[in-house]
Design an enzyme around this catalytic site. Structure first.
Site, short mmCIF file in Angstrom:
data_model
loop_
_atom_site.label_atom_id
_atom_site.label_comp_id
_atom_site.label_asym_id
_atom_site.label_seq_id
_atom_site.Cartn_x
_atom_site.Cartn_y
_atom_site.Cartn_z
N ARG A 206 0.42 -1.38 -0.03
CA ARG A 206 0.14 0.24 0.18
C ARG A 206 0.53 1.05 -0.31
O ARG A 206 2.11 1.40 -0.03
CB ARG A 206 -0.79 -0.33 1.55
CG ARG A 206 -1.76 -1.34 1.34
CD ARG A 206 -2.87 -1.55 2.80
NE ARG A 206 -3.23 -2.40 2.94
CZ ARG A 206 -2.77 -3.30 3.06
NH1 ARG A 206 -1.39 -3.60 3.37
NH2 ARG A 206 -3.80 -4.50 3.05
N HIS A 313 -3.24 3.53 -6.96
CA HIS A 313 -3.30 2.24 -6.08
C HIS A 313 -3.95 0.86 -7.45
O HIS A 313 -3.25 0.05 -6.42
CB HIS A 313 -4.68 2.38 -5.76
CG HIS A 313 -4.93 1.41 -4.43
ND1 HIS A 313 -4.68 1.18 -3.33
CD2 HIS A 313 -5.91 0.45 -4.67
CE1 HIS A 313 -4.92 0.21 -2.42
NE2 HIS A 313 -5.79 -0.19 -3.14
N ARG A 316 -1.07 -2.15 -7.89
CA ARG A 316 -1.45 -2.93 -6.60
C ARG A 316 -2.58 -4.65 -7.26
O ARG A 316 -1.89 -5.58 -7.40
CB ARG A 316 -2.12 -2.85 -5.13
CG ARG A 316 -1.07 -2.63 -4.44
CD ARG A 316 -2.20 -1.43 -3.43
NE ARG A 316 -2.83 -2.52 -2.64
CZ ARG A 316 -2.92 -3.80 -1.56
NH1 ARG A 316 -1.28 -3.39 -0.86
NH2 ARG A 316 -3.16 -4.88 -0.91
N HIS A 339 -2.82 -9.12 4.56
CA HIS A 339 -4.88 -9.16 5.56
C HIS A 339 -4.17 -10.66 6.01
O HIS A 339 -4.06 -11.82 5.73
CB HIS A 339 -5.34 -9.60 3.77
CG HIS A 339 -5.79 -8.69 2.91
ND1 HIS A 339 -7.17 -8.97 1.59
CD2 HIS A 339 -4.94 -7.51 2.50
CE1 HIS A 339 -6.71 -7.59 0.91
NE2 HIS A 339 -6.02 -6.51 1.87
N TYR A 348 1.08 -14.13 10.61
CA TYR A 348 2.40 -13.72 11.49
C TYR A 348 3.66 -14.61 10.44
O TYR A 348 4.47 -14.81 10.92
CB TYR A 348 2.57 -13.15 12.57
CG TYR A 348 4.28 -12.26 12.80
CD1 TYR A 348 4.71 -11.38 11.84
CD2 TYR A 348 5.09 -12.97 14.05
CE1 TYR A 348 5.48 -10.04 11.85
CE2 TYR A 348 6.49 -12.25 13.34
CZ TYR A 348 6.28 -10.34 12.15
OH TYR A 348 7.41 -9.55 13.02
#
Length: 379
Positions: A206, A313, A316, A339, A348
């Protein structure tokens, strides 16, 4: 005001008023004071039935104070917002939606006066006057959340926001730039933004994550960068650096080997000094903002012949599409994008594995093939 006709019962009483209608009265379980039912009734039987219903609601702990909702919505909504632990950007967004789209209609009304028909009329009018559907959905979601608290607080019995499908909308499909288009824009844009375009397309980070990158977050030898923070900009222009929204946002992301020379050049010419220096900085060495390169992005699109509707954007989408087409599973794709997944062990996940590098390598090969087919120069 009332005549002597009445009927005392084990719970409450009913009496006939001078108007001829019947009134039910009972003892308030909170204050102990005698209070009348909210309405009067045509017959004694109707009043007794209403009294029985009230008694049952008290016994089953479903009774709510009819006066609890006689609170002005505007003040209640302001308190609701103040009591929430929200990120600065979320609070700012809620304040704007509340001020522009909810308070003008409901701000002066009592909470108890916000009914399903009024909510339907409000939503319809927003759409009729041209408020975008995504904004209307956000306004509806916010109103529903506030009224959910009103239900929890016993101010109203049911949430009046009960419009099926009003909390979602179909997101229009955004354009996906082809690999040659990505390189054409990168070649046309100012040199200091070339690496920004390529990294956005091939890591799918992002903008806020890219703006918060530091030198030490990018490992060229391992071909991986680490997302550890996110930058947000408030309407006031103030920049905030914060942790990602969820643990899934903390992640390493591999990138194709073919962009390493461009990143080396960027580090040499455009990045800030020191391991904590910004990987991307503004034209004068300050922090990166969208406004720093917005005009350059628009000019580069035009020069490269890319659709004017393409947003930064949308790069992406290019990277996500490439990764998906070249073997990334849903779980791997979600991890690359930052996400959250349903499994805590994967939230993680260390994606510096050979599998992630293999995904990046296949992306790189797809890029090379696309450039070769269209005779687009790599440099």
């Amino acid at each position: 005001m009332a005549n002597s006709k009445g009927n005392r019962r084990r719970f409450g009483s009913v009496r006939q008023l001078k108007s001829g209608r019947w009134q039910a009265r009972y003892r308030d379980p909170l204050t102990g004071q005698i209070r009348p039912a909210e309405e009067t009734y045509e017959t004694k039987t109707d009043a007794e039935i209403a009294l029985s219903v009230i008694e049952a609601s008290i016994v089953t702990d479903e009774w709510s104070d009819p006066d609890a909702g006689k609170v002005v919505f505007g003040g209640f909504a302001d308190r609701w917002l103040k009591e929430r632990d929200l990120e600065d950007t979320t609070r700012e967004r809620y304040e704007g939606v509340l001020r522009l789209h909810i308070q003008p209609t409901f701000g002066a009304r009592l909470v108890s006066d916000i009914t399903p028909p009024r909510v339907r009329t409000w939503r319809t009018r927003l759409l009729e006057v041209g408020v975008g559907e995504p904004t209307v959905v956000k306004a509806y979601q916010l109103l529903r959340s506030i009224m959910t608290t009103a239900v929890d607080d016993g101010m109203v019995k049911r949430n009046p926001c009960r419009i099926k499908g009003a909390d979602t909308y179909d997101v229009p499909e955004r354009p996906v730039l082809s690999v040659p288009e990505v390189y054409a824009v990168a070649a046309a844009i100012q040199p200091q933004w070339r690496a920004l375009v390529l990294l956005t397309a091939f890591t799918t980070l992002r903008f806020g994550e890219l703006a918060a990158l530091r030198r030490r977050d990018v490992d060229l030898a391992a071909r991986v960068l680490w997302v550890r923070r996110n930058q947000a900009e408030l309407n006031s222009g103030r920049l905030i650096t914060k942790a990602p929204k969820s643990r899934a946002g903390f992640r390493p992301v591999a990138f194709p080997a073919m962009v390493v020379p461009e990143l080396e050049r960027h580090l040499e010419l455009h990045a800030a000094d020191g391991p904590d220096g910004g990987f991307f900085v503004g034209p004068r060495g300050g922090r990166l903002r969208r406004s720093n390169f917005r005009d350059d992005w628009t000019a580069a699109k035009a020069k490269a012949g890319v659709s004017a509707d393409a947003h930064f954007h949308d790069l992406r989408h290019t990277g996500n599409t490439l990764a998906s087409q070249n073997g990334a599973s849903t779980r791997e794709l979600m991890t690359r994008m930052g996400h959250s997944t349903t499994r805590a062990a994967l939230i993680y996940q260390h994606m510096t594995s050979d599998r992630d590098r293999a995904i990046a390598d296949r992306m790189g090969e797809a890029v090379r093939r696309a450039l070769k087919e269209t005779d687009t120069p790599l440099d």
